[in-house]
Design a protein around this motif. Structure first.
Motif, PDB file in Angstrom:
ATOM      1  N   PRO A 123       0.761  -1.111  -0.168  1.00 34.20           N
ATOM      2  CA  PRO A 123      -0.121  -0.083  -0.019  1.00 34.20           C
ATOM      3  C   PRO A 123       0.823   1.356   0.069  1.00 34.20           C
ATOM      4  O   PRO A 123       2.023   1.395   0.636  1.00 34.20           O
ATOM      5  CB  PRO A 123      -0.829  -0.247   1.326  1.00 34.20           C
ATOM      6  N   PRO A 124       0.499   2.304  -0.751  1.00 35.86           N
ATOM      7  CA  PRO A 124       1.234   3.591  -0.759  1.00 35.86           C
ATOM      8  C   PRO A 124       1.013   4.321   0.566  1.00 35.86           C
ATOM      9  O   PRO A 124       0.109   4.120   1.210  1.00 35.86           O
ATOM     10  CB  PRO A 124       0.710   4.249  -1.907  1.00 35.86           C
ATOM     11  N   GLY A 125       2.049   4.902   0.887  1.00 41.34           N
ATOM     12  CA  GLY A 125       1.803   6.022   1.952  1.00 41.34           C
ATOM     13  C   GLY A 125       2.296   5.397   3.385  1.00 41.34           C
ATOM     14  O   GLY A 125       1.891   5.886   4.418  1.00 41.34           O
ATOM     15  N   LEU A 126       2.799   4.138   3.459  1.00 38.92           N
ATOM     16  CA  LEU A 126       3.007   3.556   4.999  1.00 38.92           C
ATOM     17  C   LEU A 126       4.131   4.438   5.492  1.00 38.92           C
ATOM     18  O   LEU A 126       5.283   4.621   4.890  1.00 38.92           O
ATOM     19  CB  LEU A 126       3.571   2.215   4.465  1.00 38.92           C
ATOM     20  N   ALA A 127       4.156   4.431   6.813  1.00 38.06           N
ATOM     21  CA  ALA A 127       5.102   5.086   7.462  1.00 38.06           C
ATOM     22  C   ALA A 127       6.403   4.382   7.944  1.00 38.06           C
ATOM     23  O   ALA A 127       7.012   4.921   8.639  1.00 38.06           O
ATOM     24  CB  ALA A 127       4.519   5.683   8.719  1.00 38.06           C
ATOM     25  N   ILE A 128       6.386   2.861   7.625  1.00 35.05           N
ATOM     26  CA  ILE A 128       7.311   1.993   8.086  1.00 35.05           C
ATOM     27  C   ILE A 128       7.880   1.304   7.000  1.00 35.05           C
ATOM     28  O   ILE A 128       7.184   1.157   5.721  1.00 35.05           O
ATOM     29  CB  ILE A 128       6.870   1.041   9.046  1.00 35.05           C
ATOM     30  N   ARG A 129       8.979   0.758   6.976  1.00 32.80           N
ATOM     31  CA  ARG A 129       9.286  -0.212   5.652  1.00 32.80           C
ATOM     32  C   ARG A 129       8.455  -1.380   5.370  1.00 32.80           C
ATOM     33  O   ARG A 129       7.799  -1.934   6.517  1.00 32.80           O
ATOM     34  CB  ARG A 129      10.797  -0.775   6.015  1.00 32.80           C
ATOM     35  N   ALA A 130       8.144  -1.812   4.192  1.00 26.56           N
ATOM     36  CA  ALA A 130       7.245  -2.879   3.935  1.00 26.56           C
ATOM     37  C   ALA A 130       7.845  -3.579   2.727  1.00 26.56           C
ATOM     38  O   ALA A 130       8.444  -2.970   1.830  1.00 26.56           O
ATOM     39  CB  ALA A 130       5.900  -2.368   3.807  1.00 26.56           C
ATOM     40  N   ASN A 131       7.402  -4.809   2.579  1.00 20.56           N
ATOM     41  CA  ASN A 131       7.842  -5.746   1.200  1.00 20.56           C
ATOM     42  C   ASN A 131       6.660  -6.446   1.203  1.00 20.56           C
ATOM     43  O   ASN A 131       6.005  -6.969   2.159  1.00 20.56           O
ATOM     44  CB  ASN A 131       9.081  -6.496   1.718  1.00 20.56           C
ATOM     45  N   ALA A 132       6.347  -6.696  -0.126  1.00 19.84           N
ATOM     46  CA  ALA A 132       5.574  -7.658  -0.455  1.00 19.84           C
ATOM     47  C   ALA A 132       5.998  -8.973  -0.655  1.00 19.84           C
ATOM     48  O   ALA A 132       7.223  -9.044  -1.357  1.00 19.84           O
ATOM     49  CB  ALA A 132       4.526  -7.061  -1.727  1.00 19.84           C
ATOM     50  N   VAL A 133       5.512 -10.094  -0.369  1.00 19.38           N
ATOM     51  CA  VAL A 133       5.971 -11.498  -0.395  1.00 19.38           C
ATOM     52  C   VAL A 133       5.030 -12.392  -1.117  1.00 19.38           C
ATOM     53  O   VAL A 133       3.793 -12.537  -0.423  1.00 19.38           O
ATOM     54  CB  VAL A 133       6.177 -11.917   1.175  1.00 19.38           C
ATOM     55  N   VAL A 134       5.350 -12.794  -2.290  1.00 18.74           N
ATOM     56  CA  VAL A 134       4.347 -13.793  -2.974  1.00 18.74           C
ATOM     57  C   VAL A 134       4.245 -14.952  -2.092  1.00 18.74           C
ATOM     58  O   VAL A 134       5.390 -15.508  -1.637  1.00 18.74           O
ATOM     59  CB  VAL A 134       4.820 -14.084  -4.376  1.00 18.74           C
ATOM     60  N   LYS A 135       3.301 -15.390  -2.021  1.00 23.91           N
ATOM     61  CA  LYS A 135       2.954 -16.687  -1.058  1.00 23.91           C
ATOM     62  C   LYS A 135       3.603 -16.407   0.306  1.00 23.91           C
ATOM     63  O   LYS A 135       4.051 -17.417   0.918  1.00 23.91           O
ATOM     64  CB  LYS A 135       3.394 -18.033  -1.846  1.00 23.91           C
ATOM     65  N   GLY A 136       3.512 -15.301   0.677  1.00 27.59           N
ATOM     66  CA  GLY A 136       4.029 -14.978   2.190  1.00 27.59           C
ATOM     67  C   GLY A 136       3.605 -15.719   3.191  1.00 27.59           C
ATOM     68  O   GLY A 136       4.130 -16.087   4.339  1.00 27.59           O
ATOM     69  N   ASP A 137       2.129 -16.292   3.236  1.00 25.61           N
ATOM     70  CA  ASP A 137       1.469 -16.777   4.181  1.00 25.61           C
ATOM     71  C   ASP A 137       2.268 -18.401   4.336  1.00 25.61           C
ATOM     72  O   ASP A 137       1.752 -18.936   5.117  1.00 25.61           O
ATOM     73  CB  ASP A 137       0.118 -16.974   4.167  1.00 25.61           C
ATOM     74  N   SER A 138       2.767 -18.852   3.437  1.00 25.23           N
ATOM     75  CA  SER A 138       3.393 -20.083   3.460  1.00 25.23           C
ATOM     76  C   SER A 138       5.070 -20.005   3.906  1.00 25.23           C
ATOM     77  O   SER A 138       5.962 -20.772   3.633  1.00 25.23           O
ATOM     78  CB  SER A 138       3.314 -20.980   2.238  1.00 25.23           C
ATOM     79  N   ALA A 139       5.434 -18.748   4.049  1.00 26.05           N
ATOM     80  CA  ALA A 139       6.814 -18.440   4.332  1.00 26.05           C
ATOM     81  C   ALA A 139       7.184 -17.699   5.449  1.00 26.05           C
ATOM     82  O   ALA A 139       8.261 -18.051   6.516  1.00 26.05           O
ATOM     83  CB  ALA A 139       7.555 -17.539   3.245  1.00 26.05           C
ATOM     84  N   TYR A 140       6.221 -17.008   6.108  1.00 25.78           N
ATOM     85  CA  TYR A 140       6.327 -16.077   7.528  1.00 25.78           C
ATOM     86  C   TYR A 140       5.337 -16.508   8.538  1.00 25.78           C
ATOM     87  O   TYR A 140       4.180 -16.389   7.983  1.00 25.78           O
ATOM     88  CB  TYR A 140       6.584 -14.598   7.071  1.00 25.78           C
ATOM     89  N   ALA A 141       5.984 -16.518   9.544  1.00 28.94           N
ATOM     90  CA  ALA A 141       4.538 -16.947  10.567  1.00 28.94           C
ATOM     91  C   ALA A 141       3.953 -15.702  10.904  1.00 28.94           C
ATOM     92  O   ALA A 141       2.619 -16.134  10.984  1.00 28.94           O
ATOM     93  CB  ALA A 141       5.466 -17.418  11.687  1.00 28.94           C
ATOM     94  N   CYS A 142       4.287 -14.557  10.853  1.00 32.62           N
ATOM     95  CA  CYS A 142       3.345 -13.514  11.033  1.00 32.62           C
ATOM     96  C   CYS A 142       2.343 -13.341  10.019  1.00 32.62           C
ATOM     97  O   CYS A 142       1.243 -12.775  10.195  1.00 32.62           O
ATOM     98  CB  CYS A 142       4.298 -12.038  11.190  1.00 32.62           C
ATOM     99  N   ILE A 143       2.885 -13.272   8.581  1.00 34.78           N
ATOM    100  CA  ILE A 143       1.644 -13.415   7.588  1.00 34.78           C
ATOM    101  C   ILE A 143       0.907 -14.552   7.663  1.00 34.78           C
ATOM    102  O   ILE A 143      -0.389 -14.395   7.653  1.00 34.78           O
ATOM    103  CB  ILE A 143       2.426 -13.552   6.248  1.00 34.78           C
ATOM    104  N   ALA A 144       1.241 -15.846   8.063  1.00 36.74           N
ATOM    105  CA  ALA A 144       0.350 -16.731   8.528  1.00 36.74           C
ATOM    106  C   ALA A 144      -0.606 -16.623   9.539  1.00 36.74           C
ATOM    107  O   ALA A 144      -1.883 -16.996   9.446  1.00 36.74           O
ATOM    108  CB  ALA A 144       1.037 -18.044   8.598  1.00 36.74           C
ATOM    109  N   ALA A 145      -0.212 -15.896  10.512  1.00 37.48           N
ATOM    110  CA  ALA A 145      -1.106 -15.613  11.367  1.00 37.48           C
ATOM    111  C   ALA A 145      -2.138 -14.555  11.188  1.00 37.48           C
ATOM    112  O   ALA A 145      -3.094 -14.913  11.477  1.00 37.48           O
ATOM    113  CB  ALA A 145      -0.272 -15.208  12.745  1.00 37.48           C
ATOM    114  N   ALA A 146      -1.781 -13.646  10.291  1.00 35.23           N
ATOM    115  CA  ALA A 146      -2.618 -12.621   9.697  1.00 35.23           C
ATOM    116  C   ALA A 146      -3.867 -13.310   8.688  1.00 35.23           C
ATOM    117  O   ALA A 146      -4.896 -13.061   8.719  1.00 35.23           O
ATOM    118  CB  ALA A 146      -2.017 -11.703   8.816  1.00 35.23           C
ATOM    119  N   SER A 147      -3.370 -14.318   7.963  1.00 35.93           N
ATOM    120  CA  SER A 147      -4.225 -15.221   7.152  1.00 35.93           C
ATOM    121  C   SER A 147      -5.332 -15.909   7.989  1.00 35.93           C
ATOM    122  O   SER A 147      -6.393 -15.751   7.540  1.00 35.93           O
ATOM    123  CB  SER A 147      -3.423 -16.047   6.258  1.00 35.93           C
ATOM    124  N   ILE A 148      -4.774 -16.270   9.069  1.00 34.57           N
ATOM    125  CA  ILE A 148      -5.779 -17.025   9.936  1.00 34.57           C
ATOM    126  C   ILE A 148      -6.795 -16.052  10.580  1.00 34.57           C
ATOM    127  O   ILE A 148      -7.965 -16.412  10.632  1.00 34.57           O
ATOM    128  CB  ILE A 148      -4.828 -17.827  11.051  1.00 34.57           C
TER     129      ILE A 148
END
Length: 215
Positions: A123-148
């Protein structure tokens, strides 16, 4: 077709990326349905208390997903945001999803150092660093938790919607275009939580019909 391998995540990917950073995982549920909101969750896990068994929410049985949801809500920092059908129709699904992602991140009770976002868009305009991760819910615990979290919250909202609009089967199709759902649309027309910018719902707008459920 071979079943998908379920990769269980424990936060090691985040630690390997930056052991000192506080990561927020962000994921959405509900881009494809014809009805209901798109729901976004932002989750900052407690590094010392990560629920066991985190993985892509789509690979979890409902009961296990609910169990993990309860553990995440009890131990993590969570922000939740939704974009409803009107916002989706006004902005398009991508625009509405990106706005909901910003709101979910802003709803966190803490300020993370870095956001990891499932998919291809930041998303544009975020005040912190950010990265998009394709299939991130299979790679990072924090993204998997968000998906749940996003999946459980959205499914619950659609079960509630089914109490008001039982003819569409929202309690089990959660707004996706199943044959049952499409047949109900042919018979009853759209209801107030349908996304009128989505095909085949645009046809009702083009006809200019006045359906009593929409008034």
């Amino acid at each position: 077709m071979a079943p998908k391998l379920r990769i269980v995540l424990d936060g090691s990917q985040e630690r390997d990326r930056d052991p000192c950073a506080c990561f927020a995982g962000i994921d959405e549920v509900g881009r494809g349905p014809l009805a209901g909101p798109v729901t976004v969750a932002a989750v900052v896990l407690d590094k010392q208390n990560i629920p066991q068994g985190l993985c892509d929410s789509k690979l979890l049985p409902t009961v296990r997903r609910e169990e993990l949801f309860a553990q995440i809500m009890a131990t993590a920092q969570v922000g939740i945001a939704c974009a409803g059908p009107e916002e989706i129709d006004r902005l398009n699904i991508r625009g509405a999803t990106l706005k909901a992602m910003r709101r979910a991140l802003a709803a966190l009770p803490c300020i993370p150092d870095h956001a990891l976002i499932d998919g291809r868009d930041v998303p544009p305009g975020l005040a912190i660093r950010a990265n998009a991760v394709v299939k991130g819910d299979s790679a990072y615990a924090c993204i998997a938790a968000a998906s749940i979290v996003a999946k459980v919250i959205r499914d619950r909202s659609m079960r509630f919607a089914a109490l008001h609009y039982p003819e569409y089967g929202f309690d089990h199709n959660v707004g996706y275009p199943t044959q049952e759902h499409l047949t109900a649309l042919d018979r009853f027309g759209p209801c107030p939580i349908h996304r009128m910018s989505f095909a085949p719902l645009r046809s009702w707008l083009m006809k200019g019909e006045e359906d009593p459920l929409l008034t």
